[in-house]
Design a protein around this motif. Structure first.
Motif, short mmCIF file in Angstrom:
data_model
loop_
_atom_site.label_atom_id
_atom_site.label_comp_id
_atom_site.label_asym_id
_atom_site.label_seq_id
_atom_site.Cartn_x
_atom_site.Cartn_y
_atom_site.Cartn_z
N ARG A 216 49.16 50.68 29.82
CA ARG A 216 48.43 51.41 30.86
C ARG A 216 49.25 51.78 32.10
O ARG A 216 48.82 52.62 32.89
N PHE B 36 46.98 36.48 37.99
CA PHE B 36 45.52 36.61 38.01
C PHE B 36 44.99 36.96 39.40
O PHE B 36 43.92 37.57 39.52
N PRO C 41 42.52 40.18 37.51
CA PRO C 41 41.71 39.03 37.06
C PRO C 41 41.63 38.85 35.54
O PRO C 41 41.17 37.81 35.08
N PHE C 42 42.08 39.83 34.75
CA PHE C 42 42.07 39.68 33.29
C PHE C 42 43.47 39.35 32.76
O PHE C 42 43.68 39.30 31.55
N GLU D 182 43.09 47.77 37.98
CA GLU D 182 42.39 48.71 37.09
C GLU D 182 43.02 50.09 37.24
O GLU D 182 42.99 50.69 38.32
N SER E 5 37.00 47.56 31.54
CA SER E 5 37.56 46.35 30.93
C SER E 5 36.47 45.53 30.25
O SER E 5 36.71 44.92 29.21
N VAL E 6 35.28 45.47 30.84
CA VAL E 6 34.22 44.63 30.28
C VAL E 6 33.30 45.43 29.37
O VAL E 6 33.09 45.08 28.20
N ARG F 2 37.48 38.82 27.45
CA ARG F 2 36.89 39.35 28.69
C ARG F 2 35.89 38.36 29.28
O ARG F 2 35.85 38.15 30.49
N HIS G 188 37.51 35.30 31.02
CA HIS G 188 37.99 35.60 32.38
C HIS G 188 36.82 35.79 33.35
O HIS G 188 36.86 35.32 34.49
N MET G 189 35.77 36.46 32.89
CA MET G 189 34.60 36.66 33.78
C MET G 189 33.94 35.33 34.11
O MET G 189 33.47 35.13 35.22
#
Lengths: 217, 217
Positions: free
Chosen positions: A21, A51, A55-56, A71, B107-108, B140, B143-144
């Protein structure tokens, strides 16, 4: 003005090369002429620091002085606000670009990436869920084929929306999923013929190849 | 100030009720207190007019005077720019909200919606592609779960990012996919306890029910 810093992985396996990406961000930065440099984080072990930015535990993220953006969609929007080469100032045109940016990420890529997981895994089972996923992708492509047969770019001129949409479609094309979608293929060809794409793509490949070389010496 | 007009379908089958994307926009409008009314387009035959507003023949779209915005993510961002109840003005907080908005959508939700297609189709085949999709979702959610065990909301306060993220996770919960994710379930409970969600959800159900009644008389 300080340089933007784009952070990506130091290395990735062969399969994702040319599709990581950071490509979208490199491409946008090249289109804009905004000054930037590329830094890296280890692909292997991902620490708290990583992280804290993403966060992922993924890449890329962009830093602009004290500001850190994660993102790729958010990064492109951030850069779009800073370069009319990426997003026009005119309000109506801007709204159109933003609508298509979200469409590429949430209406099209939501079908293309999961479909590509089945292609990557060489899964040939025809199951009810698989059929729903194939139909979902086919529906999105049918609409995109119509839009792209009537428009050179998604908005009035090339924009961040085209960066995401063409890159999302490029993944389908990788697995020959656009054989029946000539306008989609021609759109990808127009987008990837741009000098900014070519430089971004070449730079990504070279970046990971440099790490291969470092590890092999 | 003229009312915003939210356009959704006049009717949908039972299964998507309570989950049609106009919910996110209703929710944001209720949180903001901005004035709006709801109009509809036929679910059955979708004409050129519909595609002029929404190129995939989907809903919702939002009109604000002469401006028409499509893609619920773009609509939420548009509304967020107009209400600090949805997105703070402070630049750092705003960037965080936008990062999480894109994360929720790209992402989610890119994992949750395809996964839900397999659940909707009651597909129980364990194939290599299916396993990749399950692993994608599991990653995903892992991490969430960490993020949501440490934070009440994704940014400093409730925002458009929480509208999308909680609604995306709600779809997983519908199929009991969050049994091992207590923080995700508690986050959904916090979000859906908000009066604005409750009103939006009730209004969507009532809107489609009114059309059932009209057809049955």
């Amino acid at each position: 003005m300080t340089d933007f810093i784009l952070t990506t992985f130091d290395w990735v396996p062969d399969i994702p090369r040319g599709y990581v990406r950071d490509l979208r961000v490199r491409w946008a930065l090249e289109e804009s002429g905004l000054p930037y440099r590329v830094e890296s984080v280890t692909f292997g072990e991902r620490g708290e620091d990583h992280f804290a930015h993403q966060p992922f535990g993924q890449v890329p993220w962009l830093t602009d002085g004290d500001t850190s953006i994660f993102e790729s969609g958010a990064i492109l929007l951030y850069l779009g606000e800073r370069s009319t080469a990426l997003m026009p100032h005119d309000l109506a045109a801007r709204n159109k670009v933003i609508g298509w940016l979200f469409a590429a990420l949430n209406s099209v890529e939501m079908a293309t990436v999961p479909w590509s997981l089945f292609m990557f895994s060489q899964d040939s089972e025809d199951t009810p869920g698989r059929r729903m996923l194939e139909n979902f992708l086919a529906s999105r492509l049918r609409h995109m084929e119509k839009v792209l047969s009537e428009n050179e770019w998604l908005a009035e001129s090339f924009s961040i929306a085209d960066i995401v949409m063409s890159d999302a479609l490029r993944l389908v094309d990788r697995f020959d999923g656009l054989a029946q979608h000539k306008a989609c293929r021609e759109y990808i060809a127009r987008a990837t013929a741009r000098p900014a794409f070519k430089k971004a793509h070449k730079d990504q490949l070279a970046f990971f190849a440099a790490e291969d070389a470092r590890r092999n010496t």
